[in-house]
Scaffold this motif. Structure first.
Motif, PDB file in Angstrom:
ATOM      1  N   ARG A 151     -18.915   8.021   4.862  1.00 21.39           N
ATOM      2  CA  ARG A 151     -19.032   8.221   3.420  1.00 21.39           C
ATOM      3  C   ARG A 151     -19.969   7.182   2.822  1.00 21.39           C
ATOM      4  NH1 ARG A 151     -14.581  11.507   2.617  1.00 21.39           N
ATOM      5  NH2 ARG A 151     -12.795  10.901   3.879  1.00 21.39           N
ATOM      6  N   PRO A 152     -20.771   7.615   1.844  1.00 24.25           N
ATOM      7  CA  PRO A 152     -21.720   6.672   1.227  1.00 24.25           C
ATOM      8  C   PRO A 152     -21.030   5.797   0.192  1.00 24.25           C
ATOM      9  CG  PRO A 152     -21.938   8.822   0.220  1.00 24.25           C
ATOM     10  CD  PRO A 152     -20.879   8.955   1.269  1.00 24.25           C
ATOM     11  N   VAL A 153     -19.947   5.133   0.593  1.00 22.53           N
ATOM     12  CA  VAL A 153     -19.228   4.268  -0.339  1.00 22.53           C
ATOM     13  C   VAL A 153     -18.955   2.942   0.352  1.00 22.53           C
ATOM     14  CG1 VAL A 153     -18.106   6.111  -1.630  1.00 22.53           C
ATOM     15  CG2 VAL A 153     -17.016   5.204   0.425  1.00 22.53           C
ATOM     16  N   ASP A 154     -18.589   1.978  -0.480  1.00 21.02           N
ATOM     17  CA  ASP A 154     -18.218   0.670   0.047  1.00 21.02           C
ATOM     18  C   ASP A 154     -16.833   0.777   0.686  1.00 21.02           C
ATOM     19  OD1 ASP A 154     -18.346  -2.292   0.179  1.00 21.02           O
ATOM     20  OD2 ASP A 154     -16.614  -2.083  -1.145  1.00 21.02           O
ATOM     21  N   ALA A 155     -16.735   0.451   1.984  1.00 22.01           N
ATOM     22  CA  ALA A 155     -15.479   0.683   2.711  1.00 22.01           C
ATOM     23  C   ALA A 155     -14.317  -0.075   2.086  1.00 22.01           C
ATOM     24  CB  ALA A 155     -15.641   0.278   4.176  1.00 22.01           C
ATOM     25  N   TYR A 156     -14.582  -1.328   1.676  1.00 19.00           N
ATOM     26  CA  TYR A 156     -13.495  -2.119   1.096  1.00 19.00           C
ATOM     27  C   TYR A 156     -13.018  -1.481  -0.211  1.00 19.00           C
ATOM     28  CZ  TYR A 156     -10.739  -6.050  -0.529  1.00 19.00           C
ATOM     29  OH  TYR A 156      -9.698  -6.827  -0.958  1.00 19.00           O
ATOM     30  N   GLY A 157     -13.990  -1.146  -1.063  1.00 18.37           N
ATOM     31  CA  GLY A 157     -13.639  -0.563  -2.362  1.00 18.37           C
ATOM     32  C   GLY A 157     -12.876   0.739  -2.209  1.00 18.37           C
ATOM     33  N   TRP A 158     -13.280   1.533  -1.232  1.00 17.77           N
ATOM     34  CA  TRP A 158     -12.659   2.849  -1.003  1.00 17.77           C
ATOM     35  C   TRP A 158     -11.188   2.688  -0.639  1.00 17.77           C
ATOM     36  CZ3 TRP A 158     -14.209   7.589  -2.046  1.00 17.77           C
ATOM     37  CH2 TRP A 158     -13.618   8.661  -1.394  1.00 17.77           C
ATOM     38  N   TRP A 159     -10.910   1.857   0.322  1.00 20.29           N
ATOM     39  CA  TRP A 159      -9.517   1.644   0.750  1.00 20.29           C
ATOM     40  C   TRP A 159      -8.698   0.947  -0.343  1.00 20.29           C
ATOM     41  CZ3 TRP A 159      -9.310  -0.225   6.584  1.00 20.29           C
ATOM     42  CH2 TRP A 159      -9.699   0.851   7.386  1.00 20.29           C
ATOM     43  N   TYR A 160      -9.379   0.015  -1.057  1.00 25.20           N
ATOM     44  CA  TYR A 160      -8.706  -0.750  -2.109  1.00 25.20           C
ATOM     45  C   TYR A 160      -8.210   0.190  -3.210  1.00 25.20           C
ATOM     46  CZ  TYR A 160      -8.090  -4.503  -5.580  1.00 25.20           C
ATOM     47  OH  TYR A 160      -7.574  -5.372  -6.513  1.00 25.20           O
ATOM     48  N   VAL A 161      -9.091   1.088  -3.625  1.00 22.66           N
ATOM     49  CA  VAL A 161      -8.739   2.027  -4.680  1.00 22.66           C
ATOM     50  C   VAL A 161      -7.610   2.941  -4.213  1.00 22.66           C
ATOM     51  CG1 VAL A 161      -9.618   4.056  -5.870  1.00 22.66           C
ATOM     52  CG2 VAL A 161     -10.940   1.966  -5.865  1.00 22.66           C
ATOM     53  N   ASN A 162      -7.676   3.358  -2.955  1.00 23.76           N
ATOM     54  CA  ASN A 162      -6.617   4.202  -2.398  1.00 23.76           C
ATOM     55  C   ASN A 162      -5.269   3.483  -2.388  1.00 23.76           C
ATOM     56  OD1 ASN A 162      -6.821   6.972  -1.164  1.00 23.76           O
ATOM     57  ND2 ASN A 162      -8.825   6.113  -0.694  1.00 23.76           N
ATOM     58  N   ALA A 163      -5.312   2.202  -2.004  1.00 22.67           N
ATOM     59  CA  ALA A 163      -4.069   1.431  -1.968  1.00 22.67           C
ATOM     60  C   ALA A 163      -3.485   1.305  -3.368  1.00 22.67           C
ATOM     61  CB  ALA A 163      -4.335   0.046  -1.365  1.00 22.67           C
ATOM     62  N   ALA A 164      -4.374   1.059  -4.347  1.00 24.72           N
ATOM     63  CA  ALA A 164      -3.904   0.917  -5.724  1.00 24.72           C
ATOM     64  C   ALA A 164      -3.260   2.221  -6.202  1.00 24.72           C
ATOM     65  CB  ALA A 164      -5.066   0.523  -6.629  1.00 24.72           C
ATOM     66  N   ALA A 165      -3.885   3.362  -5.882  1.00 31.24           N
ATOM     67  CA  ALA A 165      -3.346   4.657  -6.312  1.00 31.24           C
ATOM     68  C   ALA A 165      -2.011   4.935  -5.622  1.00 31.24           C
ATOM     69  CB  ALA A 165      -4.340   5.772  -5.989  1.00 31.24           C
ATOM     70  N   TRP A 166      -1.957   4.619  -4.336  1.00 35.79           N
ATOM     71  CA  TRP A 166      -0.738   4.846  -3.555  1.00 35.79           C
ATOM     72  C   TRP A 166       0.438   4.090  -4.185  1.00 35.79           C
ATOM     73  CZ3 TRP A 166       1.097   0.896   0.182  1.00 35.79           C
ATOM     74  CH2 TRP A 166       2.220   1.326   0.905  1.00 35.79           C
ATOM     75  N   MET A 167       0.203   2.857  -4.599  1.00 33.99           N
ATOM     76  CA  MET A 167       1.299   2.054  -5.138  1.00 33.99           C
ATOM     77  C   MET A 167       1.657   2.450  -6.565  1.00 33.99           C
ATOM     78  SD  MET A 167       0.831  -1.735  -3.579  1.00 33.99           S
ATOM     79  CE  MET A 167      -0.827  -1.974  -4.131  1.00 33.99           C
ATOM     80  N   THR A 168       0.649   2.628  -7.417  1.00 34.17           N
ATOM     81  CA  THR A 168       0.965   2.903  -8.825  1.00 34.17           C
ATOM     82  C   THR A 168       1.601   4.282  -8.995  1.00 34.17           C
ATOM     83  OG1 THR A 168      -1.353   3.519  -9.056  1.00 34.17           O
ATOM     84  CG2 THR A 168      -0.704   1.389  -9.933  1.00 34.17           C
ATOM     85  N   ALA A 169       1.159   5.260  -8.200  1.00 35.71           N
ATOM     86  CA  ALA A 169       1.716   6.600  -8.364  1.00 35.71           C
ATOM     87  C   ALA A 169       3.188   6.629  -7.972  1.00 35.71           C
ATOM     88  CB  ALA A 169       0.945   7.617  -7.531  1.00 35.71           C
ATOM     89  N   ARG A 170       3.587   5.766  -7.033  1.00 40.22           N
ATOM     90  CA  ARG A 170       5.007   5.732  -6.702  1.00 40.22           C
ATOM     91  C   ARG A 170       5.776   4.909  -7.724  1.00 40.22           C
ATOM     92  NH1 ARG A 170       5.965   3.327  -1.540  1.00 40.22           N
ATOM     93  NH2 ARG A 170       4.108   2.156  -2.106  1.00 40.22           N
ATOM     94  N   ALA A 171       5.125   3.869  -8.256  1.00 37.72           N
ATOM     95  CA  ALA A 171       5.835   2.993  -9.191  1.00 37.72           C
ATOM     96  C   ALA A 171       6.033   3.650 -10.550  1.00 37.72           C
ATOM     97  CB  ALA A 171       5.072   1.678  -9.338  1.00 37.72           C
ATOM     98  N   ALA A 172       5.049   4.461 -10.990  1.00 36.19           N
ATOM     99  CA  ALA A 172       5.103   4.989 -12.356  1.00 36.19           C
ATOM    100  C   ALA A 172       6.396   5.770 -12.639  1.00 36.19           C
ATOM    101  CB  ALA A 172       3.859   5.822 -12.647  1.00 36.19           C
ATOM    102  N   PRO A 173       6.706   6.838 -11.862  1.00 36.18           N
ATOM    103  CA  PRO A 173       7.929   7.595 -12.210  1.00 36.18           C
ATOM    104  C   PRO A 173       9.204   6.778 -12.011  1.00 36.18           C
ATOM    105  CG  PRO A 173       6.984   8.399 -10.145  1.00 36.18           C
ATOM    106  CD  PRO A 173       5.999   7.436 -10.716  1.00 36.18           C
ATOM    107  N   ARG A 174       9.208   5.938 -10.968  1.00 40.31           N
ATOM    108  CA  ARG A 174      10.438   5.186 -10.698  1.00 40.31           C
ATOM    109  C   ARG A 174      10.711   4.153 -11.780  1.00 40.31           C
ATOM    110  NH1 ARG A 174      10.088   5.160  -4.110  1.00 40.31           N
ATOM    111  NH2 ARG A 174       8.727   6.965  -4.121  1.00 40.31           N
ATOM    112  N   SER A 175       9.670   3.454 -12.241  1.00 38.47           N
ATOM    113  CA  SER A 175       9.917   2.447 -13.267  1.00 38.47           C
ATOM    114  C   SER A 175      10.303   3.125 -14.573  1.00 38.47           C
ATOM    115  CB  SER A 175       8.683   1.551 -13.449  1.00 38.47           C
ATOM    116  OG  SER A 175       7.545   2.336 -13.710  1.00 38.47           O
ATOM    117  N   ALA A 176       9.703   4.308 -14.846  1.00 42.30           N
ATOM    118  CA  ALA A 176      10.061   5.019 -16.076  1.00 42.30           C
ATOM    119  C   ALA A 176      11.529   5.440 -16.032  1.00 42.30           C
ATOM    120  CB  ALA A 176       9.159   6.242 -16.254  1.00 42.30           C
ATOM    121  N   MET A 177      11.952   5.973 -14.877  1.00 48.62           N
ATOM    122  CA  MET A 177      13.356   6.392 -14.759  1.00 48.62           C
ATOM    123  C   MET A 177      14.282   5.184 -14.863  1.00 48.62           C
ATOM    124  SD  MET A 177      13.529   9.433 -11.901  1.00 48.62           S
ATOM    125  CE  MET A 177      12.384   8.826 -10.700  1.00 48.62           C
ATOM    126  N   MET A 178      13.866   4.085 -14.217  1.00 43.67           N
ATOM    127  CA  MET A 178      14.696   2.889 -14.244  1.00 43.67           C
ATOM    128  C   MET A 178      14.837   2.369 -15.663  1.00 43.67           C
ATOM    129  SD  MET A 178      16.494   0.984 -12.304  1.00 43.67           S
ATOM    130  CE  MET A 178      16.001   1.108 -10.596  1.00 43.67           C
TER     131      MET A 178
END
Lengths: 276, 267, 330
Positions: A100-127
């Motif tokens: 992929r014509p992207v920066d490897a670090y940035g690509w994985w970094y953004v994925n990690a951020a999405a992976w964590m926030t998408a799980r945290a958002a509904p759970r923290s709201a419910m909590m």
């Protein structure tokens, strides 16, 4: 803007994908309620002994709020690497990411951020809905997630939580790179998890550890994931100390992010040489 | 060939499979040890700050925690097949293969995978019991060892029963079964502290619904030579682990319904 | 007394329809809409000891439901089924000790164990006496040429190597019936031939009864003297393959290469199927015009370079058969 497009696209795709796992979110929420509930009862028992509260740098109600915040935002904790990266490493698909014509670090970094926030958002709201709104209404106010200490605390907490995502993603990246270098996620995940649980403040709030360890616990990177923002939230960390906390978060994001970029470059070069 | 013989064959096969990845196995064992052992830092920190909790000392709480960890570790060693029944057997259709073999289903599922890493938790439990012994200057008489072994046996039965129930549920759905972790891992968490610290409704749950208190709190109170501050009669305390065994029997009774459902729907 | 006896076998499923997602799972606990699916509607057949039968049909026709009932992992809603005098789903343990089952898409061996250790474990599970086990194993290893594979972990085997090991594994307890569910799926040509050869040998020399399901009609052509076709939950045909072919598609093919551009042929009972420059493919009904007559008439009128008679491919026969019975996959 165009330069950022692929990263925004992968963030939103991963975020939406993770939001679909609703059964997992409900199960996770139930687990976190159980965990938080037990912890809260235990803390109340410890604090309850006559005069004991005087020895603690934070109050019982602050400890309870800390506990619910920690459970609600549990998914933002860097306990393990991104399972997608581990799967790619296992199947050898990691090579496709190099196409992929992207920066490897940035690509994985953004994925990690999405992976964590998408799980945290509904759970923290419910909590929050359960322990911040329903608890006070049904007369369990003493056990509730309390509102922030003030407007300034709330604003600084919001900023600090954004930094939590950035810092946590940087730590997850270091784990990811270790996975890519060792070709398995088993080893590093098992070694990082206990350290992270202990040093973030998830096991018990960091201020409850013995006083002699206070400074060391404050300046280590994991404090920026749980302890610093939560203490800002209920006003135990104010003024210069609060700014120092946020400053530490920024410092660790830069240091760990920079370290990760350098390291990933070397690991990827080696993977290419091996034809992995 | 009797069941025990077959289990040893399964065990050897598991060892042989894990020997293919020696590094991973060692790391996983160390990780399982460490991730549970750090709990004791939290408990120790709380005691160093507050001194005691409702009349219980650090050593006593460590004894609760150590024994329940050993129970759970052993049960985890035996019950992997039930734990992953939904994901590894039912969703993939591999449960058909289990039905196609002329052996009891439970035996085959127990033999599915004996993971050495679960021994990390058992070691951690043993170490914490050692710490408790040291702190309390506890004298291990023969009777005390017997009672501790009986407590652990009841605990293994109870946690095994929970995993059998989780497996039974996966005949109906494989979604969201992580929630069973509340009762297994969360059960260890709850059982590591004395029952008297909890709210009354939660005590009731841990005694009458999922009798975790019967395989940790009550027998350990007897082991410590104390009377139950909650008022359970002294004669009941050492007998209580029997409820872990009863729980296991009830779980297998429910299991029968699950299997019957599977064989009449095939999914 | 036939070895396998099936009468009026029916299987209906009630499928709960629910909204997708977690909320659906919750509402589904309180009210459910049910949909009934009739997977089998009165299937009946019998098989003698030592027979080799091909069980075919489109996807979703009821093949695998039938196999599951016969092997004892599914209870039918109605009907009778006895295998060697046992009712499979009632006497599961006794029944499955006498059968061997191979699923082409799944492995029964242990992924991380060397093949030989998996064999040893199976022998323990099936309580095979050690001496008998060694004899059977060596025989299977010889037949399937597994000597070099025995010490390798299963995950390192190619699909073809693994399938040979799978079939050998299913035979270790010396079953009298072997169920093969798509045993050649995904295999390369030499592996397919090896599997067919092995199955044929087991059936011929050891007298093993074989039930074979497959989508590869060449398996059927090579192995099965008798074919049972299942469609829409009923048996559409139960006959030797040749009879099936004759009943469905009696036509034959004539392929002609002309010296110049292919002409238009207008003879009763003959249809044009394909044309490409000088090549022409014709279909004819041998009942209306015999092959020698047709060839004589064509060569009399035109200059011909090459000519041969062909049969329609077996896939074509089966597809036509499914169409005739309205048994195409939904």
């Amino acid at each position: 803007m165009n330069a950022l497009r692929p990263y925004l696209a992968t963030f939103s795709a991963r975020f939406q994908l993770m939001l679909q796992y609703r059964a997992a979110a409900l199960a996770g929420f139930a687990t976190q309620c159980w965990w938080g509930g037990i912890k809260v009862m235990i803390y109340a028992a410890f604090f309850g002994a006559a005069g004991a509260a005087a020895h603690a740098p934070i109050s019982l109600s602050q400890t309870i709020t800390y506990t619910w915040l920690a459970q609600g935002f549990l998914s933002l904790n860097p306990w393990t690497g991104d399972p997608d990266v581990a799967a790619k490493v296992r199947t050898g698909a990691v090579g496709y990411d190099r196409l992929r014509p992207v920066d490897a670090y940035g690509w994985w970094y953004v994925n990690a951020a999405a992976w964590m926030t998408a799980r945290a958002a509904p759970r923290s709201a419910m909590m929050f809905a359960l322990t911040g709104i329903i608890f006070p209404i049904v007369g369990l106010g003493a056990w509730a997630w309390a509102p922030p200490a003030g407007v300034a605390a709330a604003l600084l907490f919001s900023l600090s939580m954004i930094l939590v995502v950035l810092l946590s993603s940087a730590i997850v990246m270091l784990i990811n790179i270790c996975v890519a270098a060792t070709l398995t996620d088993r080893g590093v995940n098992n070694l990082v998890a206990p350290v992270a649980i202990l040093l973030t403040g998830n096991l018990i709030p960091l201020p409850l550890f013995p006083d002699w360890a206070r400074t060391a616990l404050f300046i280590q990177p994991f404090a920026g994931v749980v302890d610093i923002p939560f203490r800002i939230y209920f006003g135990q960390l104010t003024g210069t100390m609060a700014l120092a906390g946020v400053g530490l978060q920024v410092f660790w994001i830069l240091v760990l992010g920079g370290l990760g970029r350098l390291w990933l470059g070397r690991v990827m070069d080696r993977l290419q040489v091996q034809g992995g | 060939m009797n069941p025990l013989h077959l289990l040893t064959r399964y065990f050897r096969a598991s060892l042989s499979a894990q020997a293919q990845y020696p590094g991973t196995t060692v790391l996983m064992t160390v990780g399982a040890f460490a991730v549970n052992f750090i709990e004791i830092f939290g408990i120790a920190a709380l005691f160093s700050r507050f001194g005691q909790v409702r009349g219980w000392s650090f050593g006593e709480v460590a004894l609760f925690y150590g024994l329940v960890s050993i129970s759970f570790g052993i049960s985890d060693f035996l019950s992997r097949g039930f734990d992953v029944l939904g994901t590894e057997f039912i969703r993939t259709g591999n449960f058909d293969r289990v039905l196609l073999r002329p052996r009891s289903l439970a035996l085959q599922l127990i033999g599915y995978d004996f993971r050495l890493r679960t021994m990390g938790r058992v070691l951690q439990g043993l170490l914490i019991v050692a710490i408790a012994t040291q702190t309390l200057h506890f004298h291990w008489t023969l009777a005390a060892v017997g009672l501790a072994a009986w407590t652990v046996a009841g605990g293994v039965a109870l946690f095994f029963g929970l995993l059998v129930l989780q497996g039974t549920l996966s005949f109906w759905t494989v979604e969201g079964l992580e929630v069973a972790n509340v009762l297994t891992y969360g059960g260890v968490q709850a059982a590591q502290f004395p029952l008297s610290l909890y709210a009354p409704w939660f005590r009731g749950f841990l005694t009458f619904v999922v009798p975790l208190a019967c395989v940790a709190y009550f027998p350990v109170v007897a082991l410590l030579g104390r009377h139950d501050p909650l008022g359970a009669p002294d004669w009941f305390l050492p007998l209580s682990p029997i409820f872990g065994v009863i729980f296991l029997a009830v779980s297998f009774w429910a299991w029968g319904f699950g299997v019957r459902r599977y064989t009449s729907t095939g999914s | 007394m036939p070895q396998i006896l099936v009468e009026g076998l029916a299987k209906t499923y009630r499928v709960a329809e629910r909204e997708p997602g977690a909320w659906g799972a919750v509402t589904g606990l309180f009210h459910r809409r049910w949909r009934t699916i009739e997977a089998l509607k009165g299937v009946g057949f019998s098989m003698e000891r030592g027979e080799l039968v091909g069980l075919i049909g489109p996807n979703g026709a009821g093949k695998s439901t039938t196999i599951k009932i016969l092997s004892g992992i599914l209870r039918p809603s109605a009907g009778r089924c006895e295998v060697d005098g046992l009712v499979p789903w009632l006497q599961r343990v006794q029944h499955v000790a006498r059968i061997g089952v191979v699923f082409g898409q799944r492995t029964q061996l242990w992924w991380d164990l060397p093949v030989i250790e998996g064999f040893d474990l199976l022998a323990a599970i099936y309580r095979v006496p050690p001496a008998q086990y060694r004899a059977t194993r060596d025989q299977m290893v010889g037949l399937m040429r597994l000597e070099k594979l025995l010490d390798q972990p299963v995950r390192q085997l190619s699909l073809g190597q693994r399938m040979r090991c799978e079939i050998a594994a299913a035979m270790l307890h010396d079953p009298s019936i072997l169920f093969l569910d798509e045993p050649t799926i995904g295999l390369d040509a030499p592996s397919k031939l090896a599997v067919r050869d092995f199955v044929s040998t087991l059936n011929r020399e050891r007298g093993v009864t074989v039930i074979l399901t497959t989508h590869d009609m060449h398996d059927i052509e090579a192995l099965a003297r008798r074919v049972i076709v299942i469609g829409n939950g009923t048996i559409l045909a139960d006959s030797p393959y040749e009879a099936l072919r004759a009943g469905v598609l009696a036509e034959r093919r004539l392929c002609v290469d002309f010296a110049e551009d292919a002409p238009v042929i207008d003879i009763p009972g003959v249809e044009e199927r394909a044309r490409d420059g000088r090549a022409l493919e014709l279909a004819f009904d041998p009942a209306i015009i015999a092959a020698p007559t047709l060839i004589a008439r064509i060569t009399a009128d035109h200059a011909v370079e090459d000519i041969h008679v062909d049969e329609p491919a077996i896939e074509e026969v089966i597809t036509r058969f499914y169409q005739l019975h309205g048994a195409e996959e939904a």
